[in-house]
Write a protein that holds these residues in place. Structure first.
Motif, short mmCIF file in Angstrom:
data_model
loop_
_atom_site.label_atom_id
_atom_site.label_comp_id
_atom_site.label_asym_id
_atom_site.label_seq_id
_atom_site.Cartn_x
_atom_site.Cartn_y
_atom_site.Cartn_z
N SER A 32 0.88 -1.17 0.00
CA SER A 32 0.00 0.00 0.00
C SER A 32 0.92 1.22 0.00
N TYR A 33 1.16 1.75 -1.18
CA TYR A 33 2.11 2.86 -1.33
C TYR A 33 1.49 4.19 -0.93
N ILE A 34 2.33 5.05 -0.38
CA ILE A 34 1.97 6.44 -0.11
C ILE A 34 3.03 7.30 -0.79
N LEU A 35 2.58 8.16 -1.69
CA LEU A 35 3.47 9.06 -2.41
C LEU A 35 3.18 10.49 -1.98
N ARG A 36 4.20 11.17 -1.48
CA ARG A 36 4.08 12.59 -1.13
C ARG A 36 4.85 13.40 -2.17
N VAL A 37 4.14 14.30 -2.83
CA VAL A 37 4.72 15.11 -3.89
C VAL A 37 4.80 16.55 -3.39
N THR A 38 5.99 17.13 -3.43
CA THR A 38 6.20 18.51 -3.01
C THR A 38 6.73 19.32 -4.17
N VAL A 39 6.04 20.41 -4.48
CA VAL A 39 6.47 21.33 -5.52
C VAL A 39 6.84 22.65 -4.86
N GLU A 125 6.63 27.67 -14.21
CA GLU A 125 7.00 28.46 -13.03
C GLU A 125 7.00 27.64 -11.74
N VAL A 126 6.65 26.37 -11.82
CA VAL A 126 6.61 25.48 -10.65
C VAL A 126 7.61 24.36 -10.88
N LYS A 127 8.38 24.05 -9.85
CA LYS A 127 9.39 22.99 -9.95
C LYS A 127 9.08 21.89 -8.95
N LEU A 128 9.43 20.68 -9.33
CA LEU A 128 9.32 19.56 -8.40
C LEU A 128 10.43 19.71 -7.37
N HIS A 129 10.07 19.75 -6.11
CA HIS A 129 11.04 19.90 -5.03
C HIS A 129 11.48 18.55 -4.49
N SER A 130 10.49 17.67 -4.19
CA SER A 130 10.84 16.37 -3.61
C SER A 130 9.68 15.40 -3.74
N LEU A 131 10.04 14.13 -3.63
CA LEU A 131 9.08 13.04 -3.57
C LEU A 131 9.47 12.15 -2.40
#
Length: 149
Positions: A32-39, A125-131
């Motif tokens: 059961s994966y949990i993905l946190r996406v931060t931009v 104008e938005v960048k992927l910061h972390s996953l």
């Protein structure tokens, strides 16, 4: 201009097997994966814009991540294309949601592909910061843009 980070969490179920691995994960098993996406970006300062005050609409981020990750992997079996998978994919109804990868489908390798897919779809104008990808409650991989520049 202030930089703000936004994070959205996604959940999906996926099975995989690690081809040529020397431990238990060589067998098909699921998580059961949990993905946190931060931009990261600056809030829109155009008071005439419907996105005024936003770095990015959470709904837009949700649509991108669902299309590039969740809808593609949820309730799938992911295996390396070099593994002997032909018999498995020929089982009626079970072979419908099989994803064959060029890489070993470890948490580490999957997060790299996720970063590539998500970042290519973000507004300029938005960048992927972390996953952060949790494979279990206490095991996860993290990807940071600053580590990959």
């Amino acid at each position: 201009m202030h930089k703000i980070r936004l994070t959205k969490e996604f959940r999906f179920e996926m099975a995989h097997a690690l081809w040529n691995y020397d431990g238990l994960c060589k067998h098909f098993h699921g998580h059961s994966y949990i993905l946190r996406v931060t931009v990261i970006g600056s809030p829109n300062n155009d008071s005439n814009s419907p996105k005024y005050g936003m770095v990015m609409d959470f709904g837009q981020l949700k649509a991108i991540v669902n299309e590039e990750v969740v809808d593609r992997l949820d309730h799938c079996v992911v295996i390396n294309k070099n593994a002997e998978h032909q018999e498995f994919t020929n089982i009626p109804q079970m072979g419908e949601r099989v994803v064959l990868t060029d890489y070993q489908p470890t948490c580490e390798n999957m997060i790299v592909e996720m970063a590539e897919r998500i970042s290519s779809r973000l507004p300029k104008e938005v960048k992927l910061h972390s996953l952060r990808l949790n494979e279990t409650a206490n095991s996860f991989a993290e990807w940071f843009a600053e580590d990959n520049e």
